[in-house]
Design a protein around this motif. Structure first.
Motif, PDB file in Angstrom:
ATOM      1  N   PHE A   1      20.380  32.005  60.031  1.00 57.38           N
ATOM      2  CA  PHE A   1      20.500  31.760  61.465  1.00 57.38           C
ATOM      3  C   PHE A   1      19.146  31.555  62.142  1.00 57.38           C
TER       4      PHE A   1
ATOM      5  N   PHE B   1      20.796  43.012  58.515  1.00 58.71           N
ATOM      6  CA  PHE B   1      21.676  44.116  58.875  1.00 58.71           C
ATOM      7  C   PHE B   1      20.830  45.347  59.174  1.00 58.71           C
TER       8      PHE B   1
ATOM      9  N   SER C   1      25.018  38.350  66.676  1.00 54.48           N
ATOM     10  CA  SER C   1      24.297  37.832  65.508  1.00 54.48           C
ATOM     11  C   SER C   1      24.586  38.675  64.265  1.00 54.48           C
ATOM     12  N   LEU C   2      24.800  39.979  64.465  1.00 56.38           N
ATOM     13  CA  LEU C   2      25.094  40.852  63.328  1.00 56.38           C
ATOM     14  C   LEU C   2      26.460  40.518  62.732  1.00 56.38           C
TER      15      LEU C   2
ATOM     16  N   GLU D   1      28.007  37.662  63.021  1.00 60.57           N
ATOM     17  CA  GLU D   1      27.926  36.329  62.407  1.00 60.57           C
ATOM     18  C   GLU D   1      27.326  36.421  61.017  1.00 60.57           C
ATOM     19  N   ALA D   2      26.254  37.228  60.893  1.00 63.21           N
ATOM     20  CA  ALA D   2      25.612  37.380  59.588  1.00 63.21           C
ATOM     21  C   ALA D   2      26.624  37.881  58.568  1.00 63.21           C
ATOM     22  N   ALA D   3      27.442  38.842  58.974  1.00 67.13           N
ATOM     23  CA  ALA D   3      28.411  39.417  58.054  1.00 67.13           C
ATOM     24  C   ALA D   3      29.500  38.409  57.705  1.00 67.13           C
ATOM     25  N   TYR D   4      30.009  37.699  58.717  1.00 68.30           N
ATOM     26  CA  TYR D   4      31.052  36.714  58.449  1.00 68.30           C
ATOM     27  C   TYR D   4      30.534  35.594  57.558  1.00 68.30           C
TER      28      TYR D   4
ATOM     29  N   ALA E   1      32.684  37.936  54.522  1.00 66.40           N
ATOM     30  CA  ALA E   1      33.330  39.235  54.700  1.00 66.40           C
ATOM     31  C   ALA E   1      34.615  39.061  55.498  1.00 66.40           C
ATOM     32  N   ARG E   2      35.609  39.910  55.176  1.00 69.09           N
ATOM     33  CA  ARG E   2      36.840  39.913  55.969  1.00 69.09           C
ATOM     34  C   ARG E   2      36.606  40.723  57.229  1.00 69.09           C
TER      35      ARG E   2
ATOM     36  N   GLN F   1      36.130  44.370  56.928  1.00 70.76           N
ATOM     37  CA  GLN F   1      34.859  44.687  56.281  1.00 70.76           C
ATOM     38  C   GLN F   1      33.706  44.582  57.267  1.00 70.76           C
ATOM     39  N   VAL F   2      33.805  43.599  58.146  1.00 68.32           N
ATOM     40  CA  VAL F   2      32.774  43.460  59.174  1.00 68.32           C
ATOM     41  C   VAL F   2      32.823  44.665  60.124  1.00 68.32           C
TER      42      VAL F   2
ATOM     43  N   GLY G   1      32.068  47.923  57.888  1.00 69.71           N
ATOM     44  CA  GLY G   1      30.812  47.894  57.158  1.00 69.71           C
ATOM     45  C   GLY G   1      29.596  47.642  58.031  1.00 69.71           C
ATOM     46  N   GLN G   2      29.787  46.956  59.151  1.00 69.24           N
ATOM     47  CA  GLN G   2      28.628  46.621  59.984  1.00 69.24           C
ATOM     48  C   GLN G   2      28.746  47.125  61.417  1.00 69.24           C
TER      49      GLN G   2
ATOM     50  N   PRO H   1      29.040  51.248  61.744  1.00 67.31           N
ATOM     51  CA  PRO H   1      27.762  51.937  61.485  1.00 67.31           C
ATOM     52  C   PRO H   1      26.708  51.625  62.538  1.00 67.31           C
TER      53      PRO H   1
ATOM     54  N   TYR I   1      17.598  52.643  61.842  1.00 69.99           N
ATOM     55  CA  TYR I   1      17.809  51.210  61.718  1.00 69.99           C
ATOM     56  C   TYR I   1      18.147  50.657  63.090  1.00 69.99           C
TER      57      TYR I   1
ATOM     58  N   LEU J   1      18.629  48.276  66.261  1.00 73.77           N
ATOM     59  CA  LEU J   1      19.017  46.874  66.400  1.00 73.77           C
ATOM     60  C   LEU J   1      18.019  46.148  67.281  1.00 73.77           C
TER      61      LEU J   1
END
Lengths: 258, 305
Positions: free
Chosen positions: A100, A106, B187-188, B190-193, B197-198, B201-202, B205-206, B209, B303, B305
């Protein structure tokens, strides 16, 4: 591995036929067709708002998330229509990687950034090996091998973007879509990414959106010029930059607008 | 820092003074300084009242905080009275309430943010969750009385009390969790999709958290509120004189705020000291919980954002 492949048999990996994209009433892409050959770098250029990002996102169906977006036409990936009824867009996205505009790692460790994608897709092999391989291919390994479990946010912008590329590579895709991957980076990091792209193209087909014409000139094999949702002109990068056939293209390339 | 700021603005004044414009400038500077003082004053006022309050409570109650105070049940005799039952009750209520409200609230927030269609009825639900969050707590007490105590026949049990308090904080948990989920950048996702990822899961998993620090903060703050509530528990009939510790969710109970209320309303001076001592315990408990909220937020923000 296969530098000779694109010379000997010019295999088409992605073919777009009459693609229209609408956002509600507004048509963003007007009947675009193109063929992308395997193992090449294709650059999509054009002024902002010309639809190049929209076009890119219709190649892995990321536009599905925009509620009002409607896509008609065909995108054939290895001969299969991505917008066909039986196609599962989730499955498809695991084969076509995407990087992107802004680095978006992540909020996890460097290690987990790489392994998350393969894991949700059922990967049960050696993750250490996968991480090392992906980071090496993205030329990031030497910089991060001692701190794989640090947060990805501790990396610099350029490193983060290379991590995002490594993350895409870890899925072992055939095609990687890049949406202005250097626009948020400083010149040195930009050069790092450009070098990386040149290295990667032997293995992957890369379609890159850029507003930086010099960049397109440096890294791409073919260039596609978009204007107001139309694909105005395309061809070998050299030819587009030195001898464009359309007035619009020439005006844009010589910096008369855009 | 504030002092140097004020000095600088004074020192910078006398450059050119004769014209109308510079008079206007100096008037604005004066206003600026006044406003600064006003803000300072209001903060001071708020702090002072808090300090006075806590100081008063400490003065009244600290000498009554003895070991026996924690080990004894309440009693007719102030010297023998303690908060054992109230502490046990409060801890039970804390855990039971969170067990009901947290999973429900967070799931509801996930549904509303991630899955709910953009339809009229969803909007309507959303507005009413906002309304519920602003409802006086006594209303929840009446609902609890009608539904849990009478209809389900839970009587004056821990279960009835905790369910009532759970209802009370549910909307707050939903809203704060929604805010936390909303703050996760597109953006997070989108990165996962883009990695194939289903949706679940997004989300698990993202998005979860990443929003966990925010969710936890909201959860802990709303549980602190439940711990301090008195009115709804009085309505459903929690006892104020309890000389046993509850052993199951069907037992009758009391909690710290009710014990405080009970002692404070007695005419004898000694019981007021007891109430002050119990308030100190409650305050420490609340401070401790807020501290946990801050700690968790710091920890998970590694972590960022």
């Amino acid at each position: 591995m296969s530098a000779s492949v694109n010379k000997s048999e010019e295999q088409v990996i992605l073919e777009v036929r009459d693609l229209d994209v609408f956002y509600g009433q507004k048509q963003a892409i007007h009947s675009v067709s193109m063929q992308i050959k395997k193992g090449t770098v294709a650059a999509l250029i054009g002024p902002s708002g010309c639809g190049k990002s929209t076009f890119l996102r219709s190649l892995n169906r990321m536009n599905d998330f925009v509620g009002t977006a409607k896509v008609t036409g065909d995108v054939l990936y290895k001969g299969q229509n991505l917008y066909g009824k039986k196609v599962d867009p989730v499955e498809l996205r695991s084969q076509i990687g995407m990087v992107f505009q802004k680095p978006n790692p992540f909020p996890k460790s460097i290690y987990k950034n790489i392994t998350w994608g393969p894991k949700v897709n059922g990967f049960d092999g050696d993750t250490d090996l996968l991480v090392e391989k992906s980071l090496k291919r993205a030329s990031l390994w030497d910089e991060v091998k001692d701190r794989l479990h640090d947060s990805a946010f501790d990396l610099s912008g350029g490193q983060q973007q290379r991590l995002c590329i490594a993350r895409a590579i870890a899925m072992n895709p055939d095609v990687i879509l890049m949406d202005e991957p250097c626009s948020a980076l400083d010149p040195r990091s930009t050069q790092g990414i450009e070098d990386l792209i040149s290295e990667l193209k032997r293995r992957y087909t890369i379609i890159i959106v850029t507003h930086n014409m010099q960049q397109a000139g440096r890294i791409s094999d073919e260039t596609y010029f978009f204007h107001e949702g139309h694909l105005v002109e395309f061809g070998e990068t050299k030819q587009i930059f030195t001898n464009p056939s359309k007035k619009k293209t020439e005006d844009y390339i010589t910096g008369r607008f855009g | 820092m504030s002092g140097t700021l004020a000095k600088e603005s004074m020192a910078a004044k006398p450059v050119i003074q004769s014209t109308k414009a510079s008079r206007r400038v100096s008037r604005r500077k004066l206003f600026d300084r006044c406003f600064y003082r006003l803000c300072q004053f209001t903060v001071l006022l708020a702090l002072m009242s808090l300090v006075t309050l806590i100081g008063h409570i400490l003065y009244e109650g600290i000498s009554w905080l003895k070991i026996d105070f924690f080990l004894n049940f309440t009693s007719r005799f102030a010297e023998q009275a303690g908060i054992k039952a109230a502490i046990f009750g409060s801890v039970w209520v804390l855990f039971l309430t969170s067990a009901f409200a947290v999973p429900l609230g967070v799931s509801a927030a996930i549904f509303l943010e991630e899955y709910a269609p953009k339809k009229k009825w969803v909007e309507w639900v959303q507005i009413n969750i906002g309304n519920l969050a602003g409802m006086p707590s006594i209303v929840y007490g009446l609902v609890g009385l009608a539904v849990f105590v009478r209809y389900f026949n839970f009587e004056r049990s821990l279960l009835a009390g905790s369910l009532t308090l759970g209802l009370l904080i549910l909307p707050i948990i939903i809203i704060s969790s929604q805010e936390a989920i909303k703050a996760v950048p597109l953006s997070l996702r989108e990165a996962a999709y883009a990695l194939g990822a289903r949706k679940w899961q997004v989300v698990f998993g993202q998005v979860l958290p990443a929003s966990l620090p925010g969710i936890l903060t909201g959860v802990i703050l709303s549980i602190s509120r439940a711990i301090g509530e008195t009115a709804p528990l009085i309505v459903i009939g929690a006892l104020s004189f309890v000389a046993f510790t509850p052993v199951s969710i069907w037992d009758e109970f009391t909690v710290l705020p009710i014990q405080i209320y009970n002692w404070a309303s007695k005419p004898q001076e000694e019981f007021h000291h007891l109430a002050a001592a119990a308030i100190i315990v409650l305050l420490v408990l609340l401070f401790f919980m807020n501290f946990i909220a801050i700690y968790l937020r710091q920890k998970y923000q590694r972590y960022k954002l």
